[in-house]
Design an enzyme around this catalytic site. Structure first.
Site, PDB file in Angstrom:
ATOM      1  CG  ASP A 198      -1.946   0.963   1.334  1.00 38.27           C
ATOM      2  OD1 ASP A 198      -2.428   1.370   0.268  1.00 38.27           O
ATOM      3  OD2 ASP A 198      -2.354   1.327   2.460  1.00 38.27           O
ATOM      4  CG  HIS A 199      -0.422   4.861   0.355  1.00 36.49           C
ATOM      5  ND1 HIS A 199      -0.855   5.876  -0.446  1.00 36.49           N
ATOM      6  CD2 HIS A 199      -1.497   4.443   1.076  1.00 36.49           C
ATOM      7  CE1 HIS A 199      -2.140   6.093  -0.210  1.00 36.49           C
ATOM      8  NE2 HIS A 199      -2.566   5.226   0.701  1.00 36.49           N
ATOM      9  CG  ASN A 213      -7.072   0.882   0.256  1.00 36.76           C
ATOM     10  OD1 ASN A 213      -7.580   0.049  -0.486  1.00 36.76           O
ATOM     11  ND2 ASN A 213      -5.900   1.436  -0.003  1.00 36.76           N
ATOM     12  CB  THR A 243      -7.866   5.283  10.499  1.00 36.99           C
ATOM     13  OG1 THR A 243      -6.918   5.935   9.655  1.00 36.99           O
ATOM     14  CG2 THR A 243      -8.026   6.066  11.766  1.00 36.99           C
TER      15      THR A 243
HETATM   16  O1  G3H Z   1      -4.201   3.097   2.145  1.00 36.84           O
HETATM   17  C1  G3H Z   1      -4.872   2.958   3.182  1.00 36.84           C
HETATM   18  C2  G3H Z   1      -6.170   3.554   3.311  1.00 36.84           C
HETATM   19  O2  G3H Z   1      -6.428   4.497   2.376  1.00 36.84           O
HETATM   20  C3  G3H Z   1      -6.742   3.649   4.654  1.00 36.84           C
HETATM   21  O3  G3H Z   1      -7.442   4.823   4.949  1.00 36.84           O
HETATM   22  O4  G3H Z   1      -6.779   5.121   7.308  1.00 36.84           O
HETATM   23  O5  G3H Z   1      -8.761   6.283   6.393  1.00 36.84           O
HETATM   24  O6  G3H Z   1      -8.811   3.835   6.731  1.00 36.84           O
HETATM   25  P1  G3H Z   1      -7.976   5.039   6.434  1.00 36.84           P
HETATM   26 ZN    ZN Z   2      -4.514   5.099   1.316  1.00 35.54          ZN
END
Ligand code: G3H
Ligand code: ZN
Length: 271
Positions: A79-80, A224, A227
């Site tokens: 991710d990212h 996704n 958090t």
């Molecule tokens: O790449 C991870 C997500 O975009 C998570 O987003 O932290 O708002 O759940 P979030």
């Molecule tokens: Zn993200």
């Protein structure tokens, strides 16, 4: 699993593949336990900071083994990813799905690097996600990145130029705890109308459940969540009465994470 194929299937059949973030064994186990109760595939996602925390090979092995010891259909996703070498290392270790986040770059630079990565990743049978526009985020309660909504013509052009497999868009969604975000469905629909690959929604912790369902109906095939998983785990640890054996608060945290992931999977199944 064949991630590209599963994302396309989800898009066609109007359900979503949840990408749930982990950094450790406990959260991974809780995600897998939740997924075992549903029929849809999932992705277990690790950011570069999760990799920095756990170690690339260690977190990869944990996720791979937990998936292999279960009956769920799942894959590990980077991710990212922001750096070509870091993404290459993940692919070498065995990741079958990666995101290149070029949102801080100019459109042309983002195109150029994504195109290079797609060429490399496809040679290794790896599915690539990229981002057009900027999805804002918050760290420690402070906004540390401002959102810029994705423009439909740019998204279309980006896909044509790069051959990317799925695309993350900025349509009112923001990373981090809920701040009263609502999705710009007019924009989301106008993007969905001009592209024919799965849309990805980041920052879903801040979004309302009915917005997620509506987004799936429009063509979002990957959502996704990070958090809300971290908060659920931490809350149980903070409020645990056990002060001697860390396995007890961890088990309480895992139960809560399983509940959170299960709730999302109920929505993502869209039945
Ligand atoms: O790449 C991870 C997500 O975009 C998570 O987003 O932290 O708002 O759940 P979030
Ligand atoms: Zn993200």
């Amino acid at each position: 699993m064949d991630v590209k194929n599963e994302l396309n299937k989800a898009r066609q059949n109007r359900y979503a593949i949840g990408a749930f973030n982990t950094s450790n064994l406990e959260v991974t186990k809780a995600i897998v336990c939740a997924a075992a109760k549903f029929d849809i595939p999932i992705l277990i996602a690790t950011t570069p900071s999760a990799i920095e925390y756990a170690g690339l090979k260690t977190i990869f092995d944990i996720v791979r083994d937990e998936i292999a010891n279960s009956k769920i259909k799942a894959a590990i996703h980077l991710d990212h990813g922001k750096d070509f070498n870091q993404i290459k290392e993940a692919i070498e270790v065995g990741y079958k799905s990666v995101m290149f986040d070029g949102s801080k770059l100019s459109f042309d630079e983002n195109v150029h690097l994504t195109e290079r990565l797609v060429e490399y990743a496809h040679r290794h049978d790896v599915c690539v996600e990229a981002e057009v526009g900027v999805i804002g985020h918050e760290e420690g309660g402070k906004v540390s990145g401002k959102s810029e909504k994705s423009a439909p013509d740019q998204v279309k052009k980006f896909i044509e130029l790069t051959g990317v497999d799925s695309i993350a868009v900025s349509v009112g969604n923001e990373h981090g705890a809920p701040k009263g975000e609502s999705l710009d469905f007019k924009l989301l629909k106008s993007i969905a109308d001009v592209i024919d690959i799965p849309l990805v929604l980041h920052g879903a912790s801040g979004l309302k459940f009915h917005d997620l369902s509506e987004a799936i109906d429009v063509g979002v095939a990957k959502i996704n969540i990070d958090t809300n998983i971290r908060h659920a785990f931490l809350h149980e640890i903070e409020t645990s009465k056990e002060k001697n054996d860390y396995r007890v608060p961890f088990a309480e945290g895992m139960e809560e994470v399983e509940k959170v992931v299960s709730k999302y999977l109920e929505i993502f199944s869209n039945v």
